[in-house]
Design a protein around this motif. Structure first.
Motif, PDB file in Angstrom:
ATOM      1  N   GLY A 239      -4.618 -47.927 -43.009  1.00 35.56           N
ATOM      2  CA  GLY A 239      -6.053 -48.127 -42.358  1.00 35.56           C
ATOM      3  C   GLY A 239      -6.728 -47.845 -41.663  1.00 35.56           C
ATOM      4  O   GLY A 239      -7.852 -48.411 -41.114  1.00 35.56           O
ATOM      5  N   PRO A 241      -9.048 -45.571 -38.987  1.00 34.95           N
ATOM      6  CA  PRO A 241     -10.093 -45.025 -39.600  1.00 34.95           C
ATOM      7  C   PRO A 241     -10.023 -43.371 -39.010  1.00 34.95           C
ATOM      8  O   PRO A 241      -9.190 -43.169 -38.320  1.00 34.95           O
ATOM      9  N   ILE A 242     -10.671 -42.762 -39.832  1.00 32.63           N
ATOM     10  CA  ILE A 242     -10.208 -41.465 -40.130  1.00 32.63           C
ATOM     11  C   ILE A 242     -11.722 -40.894 -40.028  1.00 32.63           C
ATOM     12  O   ILE A 242     -12.652 -41.105 -40.477  1.00 32.63           O
ATOM     13  N   GLU A 243     -12.309 -40.055 -38.698  1.00 34.26           N
ATOM     14  CA  GLU A 243     -14.147 -38.675 -39.223  1.00 34.26           C
ATOM     15  C   GLU A 243     -13.440 -37.928 -40.114  1.00 34.26           C
ATOM     16  O   GLU A 243     -12.185 -36.580 -40.029  1.00 34.26           O
ATOM     17  N   VAL A 255     -16.936 -41.384 -42.012  1.00 35.11           N
ATOM     18  CA  VAL A 255     -15.717 -42.453 -42.190  1.00 35.11           C
ATOM     19  C   VAL A 255     -15.050 -42.821 -43.268  1.00 35.11           C
ATOM     20  O   VAL A 255     -15.965 -43.076 -44.236  1.00 35.11           O
ATOM     21  N   GLY A 256     -13.519 -42.456 -43.377  1.00 35.12           N
ATOM     22  CA  GLY A 256     -13.098 -43.178 -44.101  1.00 35.12           C
ATOM     23  C   GLY A 256     -11.867 -43.363 -43.253  1.00 35.12           C
ATOM     24  O   GLY A 256     -11.658 -44.481 -42.270  1.00 35.12           O
ATOM     25  N   GLU A 257     -10.765 -44.073 -44.183  1.00 33.94           N
ATOM     26  CA  GLU A 257      -9.195 -44.986 -43.498  1.00 33.94           C
ATOM     27  C   GLU A 257      -8.167 -44.138 -44.104  1.00 33.94           C
ATOM     28  O   GLU A 257      -7.887 -44.043 -45.223  1.00 33.94           O
ATOM     29  N   GLY A 276      -6.001 -39.943 -46.818  1.00 36.44           N
ATOM     30  CA  GLY A 276      -6.711 -41.100 -46.362  1.00 36.44           C
ATOM     31  C   GLY A 276      -7.997 -41.195 -47.648  1.00 36.44           C
ATOM     32  O   GLY A 276      -7.780 -40.203 -48.751  1.00 36.44           O
ATOM     33  N   LEU A 278     -11.797 -41.915 -48.691  1.00 30.11           N
ATOM     34  CA  LEU A 278     -13.634 -41.693 -48.541  1.00 30.11           C
ATOM     35  C   LEU A 278     -14.217 -42.320 -49.816  1.00 30.11           C
ATOM     36  O   LEU A 278     -14.100 -42.102 -50.686  1.00 30.11           O
ATOM     37  N   LEU A 295      -8.772 -37.808 -35.655  1.00 33.24           N
ATOM     38  CA  LEU A 295      -7.936 -38.963 -35.635  1.00 33.24           C
ATOM     39  C   LEU A 295      -8.111 -38.663 -34.720  1.00 33.24           C
ATOM     40  O   LEU A 295      -7.503 -37.623 -33.555  1.00 33.24           O
TER      41      LEU A 295
END
Length: 390
Positions: A239, A241-243, A255-257, A276, A278, A295
């Protein structure tokens, strides 16, 4: 004799040059002090900025006027960047379970299909005939069973004959089920809902069992596989967050996770595989694209000082701190530079007065006078410094 005179005159010229340098160049004081010139001449080094003290001469006294900025507390941010490969959330290769001639293709490339929709149909004449034959056998066996049951009421038919007829009926029913299954195998349907790719066959082609017809991808969400250095494993979580930035569109930041973490570190690269996810509701992304994944990890809290406070010497970096009206030299280790602050490792607490102006001629223990007013500014808040890439 002439040689001795020349040597004496040369020494006098050197001493005079050093004296003039010390008087008219305020920045020379630290160098002369470190070189031991003041001790050699039996003089005290100047306690402050000669120009700020109203043009004091060599060896003059008085407090040095300085400007200070309050130290703040900042947090070191680490930023990990990696390149990942995107793939559809689900992807299925549609294959034939039977051998035969393609009689109908019911899908076009690039179209969306629902689960269970017809993709292709093979020639099925033989299977339809077999199904009709099996149904006739069921009807005939059913009539035999009914007739024998009626005769049994009169006692003229043994029970074993009735069991044999019932077994023949059940066998015929199984033949119907087998014929229906064989006929259904001639229909190739979509196992999942998604977008159909390019067709690998054409109508009229003869295909064998397990031959591929095309690929269906559910790209409503894109999964991205990338790797993270092992030192960050303890900070990863489901969970998080990632760019994500598509390499083909560097200005498009999404933005994903994180949805999955591997359980084994790769020994060759000392990295952990991370997956991840998206959202792709706009259907602008495709499986197989390359993405840049970033991250951000919050780091430890450190003192934050104004960039103007950082000074350098042969021993490394340091700052001047105003304490009890005196200048104290504090060695620092720079951990992170930002546009408006510097995070350092040093015995400095938030709220300490760090000198940012008037540092040219300071020495440890020198008297200082803090200037207040428009020029005395506070160090900018550094609670959220700009991250750095690792």
């Amino acid at each position: 004799m002439n040689l001795m005179k020349q040597i004496l005159l040369g020494l006098v010229a050197v001493v005079a040059a050093v004296a003039i340098w010390a008087v008219y160049v305020p920045a020379a004081a630290p160098y002369l002090e470190r070189a031991g010139i003041y001790d050699l001449l039996g003089m005290d080094p100047p306690a402050g900025d000669a120009q700020a003290a109203g043009g004091r001469g060599f060896g003059g006294g008085g407090a040095t006027q300085v400007t200070v900025a309050l130290a703040q507390e900042g947090r070191v941010n680490a930023r990990v960047s990696a390149i990942g490969d995107g793939r559809a959330e689900r992807s299925v290769t549609v294959r034939s379970e039977a051998t035969g001639l393609i009689q109908e293709l019911a899908v076009a490339p690039g179209r969306y299909v629902e689960a269970g929709a017809l993709i292709a149909r093979l020639n099925d004449d033989a299977e339809r005939i077999a199904l009709e034959r099996a149904r006739l056998m069921v009807a005939d066996a059913s009539e035999d069973v009914e007739r024998l049951r009626q005769l049994r009421a009169s006692g003229s038919v043994p029970a074993i004959q009735i069991r044999e007829a019932e077994l023949a009926l059940r066998t015929a029913e199984l033949e119907v089920e087998q014929a229906e299954f064989d006929l259904e195998q001639r229909r190739i349907t979509a196992p999942i809902a998604g977008w159909f790719g390019l067709l690998e066959v054409e109508q009229g082609d003869r295909i064998g069992a397990q031959d591929a017809i095309g690929v269906i991808t559910d790209r409503s969400r894109i999964q991205i596989d990338f790797r993270v250095p092992e030192r960050f494993i303890g900070q990863l979580s489901i969970g998080m967050p990632i760019e994500v930035t598509p390499l083909a569109r560097p200005d498009d930041v999404l933005v994903g996770e994180i949805v999955a973490l591997d359980n084994v570190v790769d020994r060759a690269s000392r990295t952990l595989r991370v997956q991840g996810r998206l959202d792709n509701a706009q259907d602008t992304l495709r499986a197989g694209q390359a993405f840049s994944v970033a991250l951000s990890f919050p780091g430890e809290s450190l003192p934050s000082v104004d960039p103007l406070a950082i000074q350098w010497s042969g021993d490394g970096s340091f700052v001047w701190v105003a304490r009890d009206g005196k200048a104290e030299r504090v060695p620092v280790v720079i951990r992170q530079r930002n546009s408006d602050s510097v995070l350092v490792e040093a015995p400095i607490a938030p709220g300490d007065q760090v000198i940012i102006e008037g540092v040219q001629t300071l020495r440890p223990g020198a008297d200082i006078a803090i200037v207040t007013g428009a020029s005395a500014t506070l160090a900018p808040q550094a609670a959220a410094p700009a991250p750095r890439d690792i």
